[in-house]
Design a protein around this motif. Structure first.
Motif, PDB file in Angstrom:
ATOM      1  N   UNK A  73     -38.909  42.814   2.324  1.00  0.00           N
ATOM      2  CA  UNK A  73     -38.108  43.535   3.066  1.00  0.00           C
ATOM      3  C   UNK A  73     -37.703  45.021   2.607  1.00  0.00           C
ATOM      4  N   UNK A  74     -38.513  45.851   3.384  1.00  0.00           N
ATOM      5  CA  UNK A  74     -38.434  45.537   5.135  1.00  0.00           C
ATOM      6  C   UNK A  74     -39.437  44.959   5.378  1.00  0.00           C
ATOM      7  N   UNK A  75     -39.003  44.550   6.403  1.00  0.00           N
ATOM      8  CA  UNK A  75     -40.402  43.268   6.794  1.00  0.00           C
ATOM      9  C   UNK A  75     -41.631  44.047   6.975  1.00  0.00           C
ATOM     10  N   UNK A  76     -42.982  43.377   7.292  1.00  0.00           N
ATOM     11  CA  UNK A  76     -43.722  43.419   7.559  1.00  0.00           C
ATOM     12  C   UNK A  76     -43.777  42.201   8.759  1.00  0.00           C
ATOM     13  N   UNK A  77     -44.804  42.799   9.580  1.00  0.00           N
ATOM     14  CA  UNK A  77     -44.768  41.753  10.829  1.00  0.00           C
ATOM     15  C   UNK A  77     -46.930  41.305  10.561  1.00  0.00           C
ATOM     16  N   UNK A  78     -46.410  39.963  10.722  1.00  0.00           N
ATOM     17  CA  UNK A  78     -47.722  39.215   9.907  1.00  0.00           C
ATOM     18  C   UNK A  78     -48.804  37.764  11.383  1.00  0.00           C
ATOM     19  N   UNK A  79     -49.015  38.173  11.548  1.00  0.00           N
ATOM     20  CA  UNK A  79     -49.959  37.168  13.086  1.00  0.00           C
ATOM     21  C   UNK A  79     -50.546  36.210  11.878  1.00  0.00           C
ATOM     22  N   UNK A  80     -50.136  35.073  12.589  1.00  0.00           N
ATOM     23  CA  UNK A  80     -50.972  33.709  11.841  1.00  0.00           C
ATOM     24  C   UNK A  80     -51.170  33.458  13.193  1.00  0.00           C
ATOM     25  N   UNK A 120     -29.000  33.827   4.163  1.00  0.00           N
ATOM     26  CA  UNK A 120     -29.469  34.062   4.887  1.00  0.00           C
ATOM     27  C   UNK A 120     -29.115  35.455   5.070  1.00  0.00           C
ATOM     28  N   UNK A 121     -30.204  36.241   6.188  1.00  0.00           N
ATOM     29  CA  UNK A 121     -30.364  37.169   6.585  1.00  0.00           C
ATOM     30  C   UNK A 121     -29.879  37.890   8.608  1.00  0.00           C
ATOM     31  N   UNK A 122     -29.668  38.704   7.768  1.00  0.00           N
ATOM     32  CA  UNK A 122     -29.579  39.169   9.759  1.00  0.00           C
ATOM     33  C   UNK A 122     -30.883  39.088  10.593  1.00  0.00           C
ATOM     34  N   UNK A 123     -30.922  38.995  11.784  1.00  0.00           N
ATOM     35  CA  UNK A 123     -32.378  38.861  11.970  1.00  0.00           C
ATOM     36  C   UNK A 123     -33.231  40.430  12.627  1.00  0.00           C
ATOM     37  N   UNK A 124     -33.810  41.304  12.084  1.00  0.00           N
ATOM     38  CA  UNK A 124     -34.525  42.349  12.214  1.00  0.00           C
ATOM     39  C   UNK A 124     -35.566  42.128  13.952  1.00  0.00           C
ATOM     40  N   UNK A 125     -35.841  43.481  14.210  1.00  0.00           N
ATOM     41  CA  UNK A 125     -36.645  43.497  15.315  1.00  0.00           C
ATOM     42  C   UNK A 125     -38.482  44.372  14.893  1.00  0.00           C
TER      43      UNK A 125
END
Length: 125
Positions: A73-80, A120-125
């Protein structure tokens, strides 16, 4: 000595208790004492719940497809991609997503096996 064997063609998938009902899971936890585990299927475009576990560490193993984790948080996008493993410590915000065009299958393991200690947290884009 005790053990349970889970074979792919024998797994029974069902809808989750909350969240997007297009997801499905095959529960494995009943065969374990010191951890929890489920195999999740997410159709294309589906997101799991964004949350922070306060007690459990979680392990994500991608069995099919390419999963995306939003971490921190803030989110980091990680592809797996298939075969990837992500170990996420408790107190780390996370969300499992399928941003691909095909279904993904992910084994998720949590330890210790304590439920109800997450926010549980709000969704993010």
């Amino acid at each position: 000595m005790g053990y349970t064997i889970f074979r792919p063609d024998e797994l029974e998938f069902r809808a989750p208790q909350r969240g997007d009902q297009s997801r499905s899971l095959a529960p494995l936890s009943e065969a374990m004492h010191n951890m929890r585990a489920n195999i999740w299927r997410l159709p294309a475009g589906v997101r799991g719940n964004r949350h922070v576990e306060h007690v459990q560490d979680e392990l994500f193993v991608v069995l099919e497809g390419t999963a995306t984790l939003m971490l921190g948080d803030p989110p980091e996008r990680v592809e797996l991609p298939r075969g990837s493993v992500a170990a996420v410590e408790c107190e780390t915000a996370l969300q499992l997503r399928n941003e691909s065009g095909e279904q993904i299958t992910v084994l998720i393991v949590g330890a210790p096996p304590i439920q109800g200690k997450a926010d549980y947290l709000p969704d993010v884009d």
